[in-house]
Design a protein around this motif. Structure first.
Motif, PDB file in Angstrom:
ATOM      1  N   PHE A  52       0.846  -1.195   0.000  1.00 35.66           N
ATOM      2  CA  PHE A  52       0.000   0.000   0.000  1.00 35.66           C
ATOM      3  C   PHE A  52       0.887   1.253   0.000  1.00 35.66           C
ATOM      4  O   PHE A  52       0.644   2.211  -0.730  1.00 35.66           O
ATOM      5  N   ALA A  53       1.974   1.197   0.807  1.00 34.06           N
ATOM      6  CA  ALA A  53       2.897   2.335   0.895  1.00 34.06           C
ATOM      7  C   ALA A  53       3.592   2.559  -0.446  1.00 34.06           C
ATOM      8  O   ALA A  53       3.683   3.686  -0.940  1.00 34.06           O
ATOM      9  N   ILE A  54       4.090   1.477  -1.045  1.00 39.52           N
ATOM     10  CA  ILE A  54       4.781   1.598  -2.333  1.00 39.52           C
ATOM     11  C   ILE A  54       3.818   2.120  -3.395  1.00 39.52           C
ATOM     12  O   ILE A  54       4.138   3.008  -4.183  1.00 39.52           O
ATOM     13  N   ASP A  55       2.593   1.599  -3.347  1.00 39.80           N
ATOM     14  CA  ASP A  55       1.548   2.070  -4.257  1.00 39.80           C
ATOM     15  C   ASP A  55       1.320   3.560  -4.086  1.00 39.80           C
ATOM     16  O   ASP A  55       1.198   4.296  -5.066  1.00 39.80           O
ATOM     17  N   GLY A  56       1.274   3.973  -2.829  1.00 40.07           N
ATOM     18  CA  GLY A  56       1.020   5.382  -2.515  1.00 40.07           C
ATOM     19  C   GLY A  56       2.089   6.272  -3.102  1.00 40.07           C
ATOM     20  O   GLY A  56       1.789   7.275  -3.747  1.00 40.07           O
ATOM     21  N   ILE A  57       3.348   5.895  -2.897  1.00 42.29           N
ATOM     22  CA  ILE A  57       4.452   6.723  -3.379  1.00 42.29           C
ATOM     23  C   ILE A  57       4.474   6.742  -4.902  1.00 42.29           C
ATOM     24  O   ILE A  57       4.502   7.794  -5.533  1.00 42.29           O
ATOM     25  N   THR A  58       4.409   5.559  -5.508  1.00 43.73           N
ATOM     26  CA  THR A  58       4.557   5.513  -6.964  1.00 43.73           C
ATOM     27  C   THR A  58       3.344   6.087  -7.686  1.00 43.73           C
ATOM     28  O   THR A  58       3.466   6.532  -8.817  1.00 43.73           O
ATOM     29  N   SER A  59       2.173   6.074  -7.027  1.00 42.51           N
ATOM     30  CA  SER A  59       1.031   6.600  -7.769  1.00 42.51           C
ATOM     31  C   SER A  59       0.877   8.099  -7.568  1.00 42.51           C
ATOM     32  O   SER A  59       0.108   8.736  -8.269  1.00 42.51           O
ATOM     33  N   CYS A  60       1.590   8.657  -6.611  1.00 43.33           N
ATOM     34  CA  CYS A  60       1.430  10.101  -6.390  1.00 43.33           C
ATOM     35  C   CYS A  60       2.563  10.920  -6.976  1.00 43.33           C
ATOM     36  O   CYS A  60       2.400  12.100  -7.217  1.00 43.33           O
ATOM     37  N   SER A  61       3.746  10.335  -7.143  1.00 49.86           N
ATOM     38  CA  SER A  61       4.850  11.184  -7.590  1.00 49.86           C
ATOM     39  C   SER A  61       5.872  10.425  -8.432  1.00 49.86           C
ATOM     40  O   SER A  61       5.913   9.194  -8.418  1.00 49.86           O
ATOM     41  N   VAL A  62       6.686  11.199  -9.146  1.00 49.66           N
ATOM     42  CA  VAL A  62       7.754  10.588  -9.946  1.00 49.66           C
ATOM     43  C   VAL A  62       9.102  10.913  -9.303  1.00 49.66           C
ATOM     44  O   VAL A  62      10.133  10.841  -9.945  1.00 49.66           O
ATOM     45  N   LYS A  63       9.067  11.251  -8.010  1.00 46.23           N
ATOM     46  CA  LYS A  63      10.313  11.595  -7.329  1.00 46.23           C
ATOM     47  C   LYS A  63      11.338  10.458  -7.330  1.00 46.23           C
ATOM     48  O   LYS A  63      12.533  10.725  -7.462  1.00 46.23           O
ATOM     49  N   PRO A  64      10.920   9.182  -7.170  1.00 49.58           N
ATOM     50  CA  PRO A  64      11.915   8.109  -7.213  1.00 49.58           C
ATOM     51  C   PRO A  64      12.726   8.127  -8.508  1.00 49.58           C
ATOM     52  O   PRO A  64      13.928   7.873  -8.500  1.00 49.58           O
ATOM     53  N   ILE A  65      12.072   8.467  -9.641  1.00 52.34           N
ATOM     54  CA  ILE A  65      12.787   8.539 -10.923  1.00 52.34           C
ATOM     55  C   ILE A  65      13.800   9.676 -10.870  1.00 52.34           C
ATOM     56  O   ILE A  65      14.937   9.550 -11.315  1.00 52.34           O
ATOM     57  N   ARG A  66      13.364  10.790 -10.285  1.00 51.65           N
ATOM     58  CA  ARG A  66      14.255  11.948 -10.160  1.00 51.65           C
ATOM     59  C   ARG A  66      15.490  11.590  -9.361  1.00 51.65           C
ATOM     60  O   ARG A  66      16.586  12.072  -9.634  1.00 51.65           O
ATOM     61  N   LEU A  67      15.324  10.721  -8.366  1.00 54.36           N
ATOM     62  CA  LEU A  67      16.469  10.304  -7.554  1.00 54.36           C
ATOM     63  C   LEU A  67      17.511   9.626  -8.428  1.00 54.36           C
ATOM     64  O   LEU A  67      18.715   9.817  -8.261  1.00 54.36           O
ATOM     65  N   ILE A  68      17.043   8.810  -9.394  1.00 56.50           N
ATOM     66  CA  ILE A  68      17.975   8.125 -10.301  1.00 56.50           C
ATOM     67  C   ILE A  68      18.722   9.146 -11.148  1.00 56.50           C
ATOM     68  O   ILE A  68      19.937   9.072 -11.313  1.00 56.50           O
ATOM     69  N   THR A  69      17.981  10.145 -11.660  1.00 57.54           N
ATOM     70  CA  THR A  69      18.641  11.180 -12.469  1.00 57.54           C
ATOM     71  C   THR A  69      19.718  11.864 -11.634  1.00 57.54           C
ATOM     72  O   THR A  69      20.842  12.079 -12.098  1.00 57.54           O
ATOM     73  N   GLY A  70      19.367  12.186 -10.399  1.00 50.01           N
ATOM     74  CA  GLY A  70      20.308  12.854  -9.493  1.00 50.01           C
ATOM     75  C   GLY A  70      21.544  12.007  -9.282  1.00 50.01           C
ATOM     76  O   GLY A  70      22.688  12.484  -9.376  1.00 50.01           O
ATOM     77  N   LEU A  71      21.322  10.723  -9.048  1.00 48.66           N
ATOM     78  CA  LEU A  71      22.440   9.803  -8.826  1.00 48.66           C
ATOM     79  C   LEU A  71      23.309   9.721 -10.072  1.00 48.66           C
ATOM     80  O   LEU A  71      24.547   9.685 -10.002  1.00 48.66           O
ATOM     81  N   GLY A  72      22.666   9.711 -11.245  1.00 52.26           N
ATOM     82  CA  GLY A  72      23.389   9.661 -12.517  1.00 52.26           C
ATOM     83  C   GLY A  72      24.316  10.858 -12.662  1.00 52.26           C
ATOM     84  O   GLY A  72      25.500  10.706 -12.967  1.00 52.26           O
ATOM     85  N   PHE A  73      23.792  12.045 -12.387  1.00 51.21           N
ATOM     86  CA  PHE A  73      24.596  13.273 -12.448  1.00 51.21           C
ATOM     87  C   PHE A  73      25.779  13.163 -11.492  1.00 51.21           C
ATOM     88  O   PHE A  73      26.925  13.442 -11.851  1.00 51.21           O
ATOM     89  N   PHE A  74      25.491  12.738 -10.294  1.00 52.32           N
ATOM     90  CA  PHE A  74      26.497  12.636  -9.238  1.00 52.32           C
ATOM     91  C   PHE A  74      27.638  11.717  -9.683  1.00 52.32           C
ATOM     92  O   PHE A  74      28.813  12.080  -9.646  1.00 52.32           O
ATOM     93  N   LEU A  75      27.271  10.518 -10.177  1.00 52.66           N
ATOM     94  CA  LEU A  75      28.296   9.550 -10.603  1.00 52.66           C
ATOM     95  C   LEU A  75      29.086  10.076 -11.785  1.00 52.66           C
ATOM     96  O   LEU A  75      30.298   9.873 -11.891  1.00 52.66           O
ATOM     97  N   PHE A  76      28.390  10.781 -12.677  1.00 54.40           N
ATOM     98  CA  PHE A  76      29.049  11.302 -13.861  1.00 54.40           C
ATOM     99  C   PHE A  76      30.115  12.335 -13.458  1.00 54.40           C
ATOM    100  O   PHE A  76      31.244  12.313 -13.951  1.00 54.40           O
ATOM    101  N   PHE A  77      29.759  13.191 -12.516  1.00 58.20           N
ATOM    102  CA  PHE A  77      30.729  14.191 -12.056  1.00 58.20           C
ATOM    103  C   PHE A  77      31.895  13.525 -11.342  1.00 58.20           C
ATOM    104  O   PHE A  77      33.050  13.905 -11.507  1.00 58.20           O
ATOM    105  N   ILE A  78      31.591  12.488 -10.557  1.00 62.01           N
ATOM    106  CA  ILE A  78      32.675  11.774  -9.876  1.00 62.01           C
ATOM    107  C   ILE A  78      33.615  11.177 -10.916  1.00 62.01           C
ATOM    108  O   ILE A  78      34.840  11.236 -10.794  1.00 62.01           O
ATOM    109  N   SER A  79      33.030  10.633 -12.008  1.00 62.95           N
ATOM    110  CA  SER A  79      33.870  10.005 -13.029  1.00 62.95           C
ATOM    111  C   SER A  79      34.804  11.032 -13.674  1.00 62.95           C
ATOM    112  O   SER A  79      35.959  10.749 -13.970  1.00 62.95           O
ATOM    113  N   ILE A  80      34.280  12.269 -13.843  1.00 59.91           N
ATOM    114  CA  ILE A  80      35.133  13.309 -14.426  1.00 59.91           C
ATOM    115  C   ILE A  80      36.267  13.661 -13.469  1.00 59.91           C
ATOM    116  O   ILE A  80      37.438  13.786 -13.864  1.00 59.91           O
ATOM    117  N   ALA A  81      35.926  13.743 -12.185  1.00 56.99           N
ATOM    118  CA  ALA A  81      36.951  14.039 -11.181  1.00 56.99           C
ATOM    119  C   ALA A  81      38.015  12.951 -11.196  1.00 56.99           C
ATOM    120  O   ALA A  81      39.231  13.223 -11.181  1.00 56.99           O
TER     121      ALA A  81
END
Ligand code: UDP
Ligand code: MG
Length: 344
Positions: free
Chosen positions: A222-251
């Motif tokens: 029910f909780a997972i349903d609640g989060i995934t049906s109300c927002s796309v923030k979990p996807i945004r977290l992946i984008t954020g992580l992608g940016f973070f790793l990409f910058f680390i790779s450049i460093a």
């Protein structure tokens, strides 16, 4: 004029509790009707969520006994949220406001009158919030708190300690009917509707008979349903992580190039490590970007309303429509007036 209030009660395999529940609710409603607090057209609506036991025959029996009761029978077990929605969407065509509550009377029914008072004061949505969690075990108390915190962080804005015990006016219900999504999480959607809201505090009791239909496993989903049906923030977290790793790779790239130039590495190591981090970061970043579009598509297919109008003043003489308008002409009034004209 008194308001028409519907109580909407979803029931799944509740044959043990229904006889007691119907009696308590009936007493409350009859008292309110007698005191002219609510209209005698008010109803107690039991929604049978495809139970395989005697729930529906009991509801049918009640409806035959008294016109205070109405019953809705779902063809299949669709879960609490959908059963509730079925009841509310039916209520919206008949009632001025509907109050949703559980069949096991865990929600304190003595505050029903307070809900109605707030509604008459002009509130469109009144949330029942539990004041104490004394009846819960320590584990449930903590998990519930973490659950609300996590939900709000992940973008599903819910009111802490509010379950589905609430009053909604006709126009709030009409607003709700604009949300066409299949994965329903009412606690997340109702605050999105807007309008004036209020809170009524109550104490939640223990279930007096039968057992909970929400074990831990169902609660988690029910909780997972609640989060995934109300927002796309979990996807945004992946984008954020992608940016973070990409910058680390450049460093890392810069760092490895420096030690390569200084001649302190084994042959081939720099290429392997840099490409590992670079490609990893790029893949995650790419996934996140695709995710952003998937998220947009997800929100689009929900076809949520883009706005709900609360008031519209066209002419100075016109009043802004209230949540409950005691002077409003109902369909029945109109019919009676029409009859009057025919008689004359
Ligand atoms: N319910 C329902 N369909 C289901 C499960 C539950 O309509 O598939 C109803 C149930 O009859 C009760 C309410 O939802 O009126 C809340 O369920 P329950 O009391 O079992 O949950 P808990 O209070 O333990 O969270
Ligand atoms: Mg319960």
């Amino acid at each position: 004029m008194e308001g028409i209030i519907w109580l909407v009660v979803p029931c799944y395999k509740e044959e043990e509790v229904l006889p007691v529940t119907q009696n308590r609710l009936k007493l409350i409603m009859e008292d309110l009707i007698e005191r002219k607090k609510i209209s005698k057209k008010s109803r107690i609506c039991f929604v049978n969520d495809g139970s395989s036991d005697n729930t529906w025959p009991i509801i049918k029996g009640l409806c035959e006994q008294s016109k205070l009761f109405t019953g809705i029978n779902l063809a299949h077990n669709k879960g609490h949220q959908n059963a509730l929605l079925a009841g509310l969407m039916t209520a919206k065509d008949y009632a001025d406001a509907a109050i949703s509550l559980d069949a096991d009377l865990q929600d304190d029914v003595s505050v029903i009158e307070q809900f109605i008072d707030r509604f008459y004061e002009g509130k469109d949505i009144v949330y029942g919030v539990r004041s104490a969690r004394d009846t819960d075990t320590g584990f449930k108390k903590h998990t519930a708190h973490i659950f609300y915190k996590l939900m709000n962080k992940l973008g599903a804005e819910t009111l802490e300690d509010h379950a589905d015990y609430r009053l909604m006016s006709k126009r709030a219900l009409e607003g709700l009917s604009e949300y066409k999504e299949v994965n329903l999480f009412l606690r997340g959607i109702v605050p999105m509707i807007g309008f004036e809201t209020d809170i009524v505090y109550y104490e939640r009791h223990e279930r007096f008979a039968g057992e909970s239909k929400y074990p831990l496993k169902k609660m988690l989903s029910f909780a997972i349903d609640g989060i995934t049906s109300c927002s796309v923030k979990p996807i945004r977290l992946i984008t954020g992580l992608g940016f973070f790793l990409f910058f680390i790779s450049i460093a890392f790239l810069i760092y490895f190039l420096i030690i390569y130039i200084m001649g302190r590495t084994v042959a081939g190591w720099t290429t392997v490590v840099v490409s590992l981090w670079g490609i990893g970061g790029l893949v995650l970043l790419g996934l996140g970007v695709i995710g952003e579009y998937v998220g947009k598509i997800y929100m689009e297919v929900k076809e949520r309303p883009r706005f709900i109008i609360e008031g519209f003043i066209y002419n100075k003489k016109q009043r802004v429509k209230q949540a409950f308008d005691p002077y409003e002409e109902t369909e029945d009034d109109k019919q009676e007036n029409r009859k009057g004209i025919v008689k004359r």
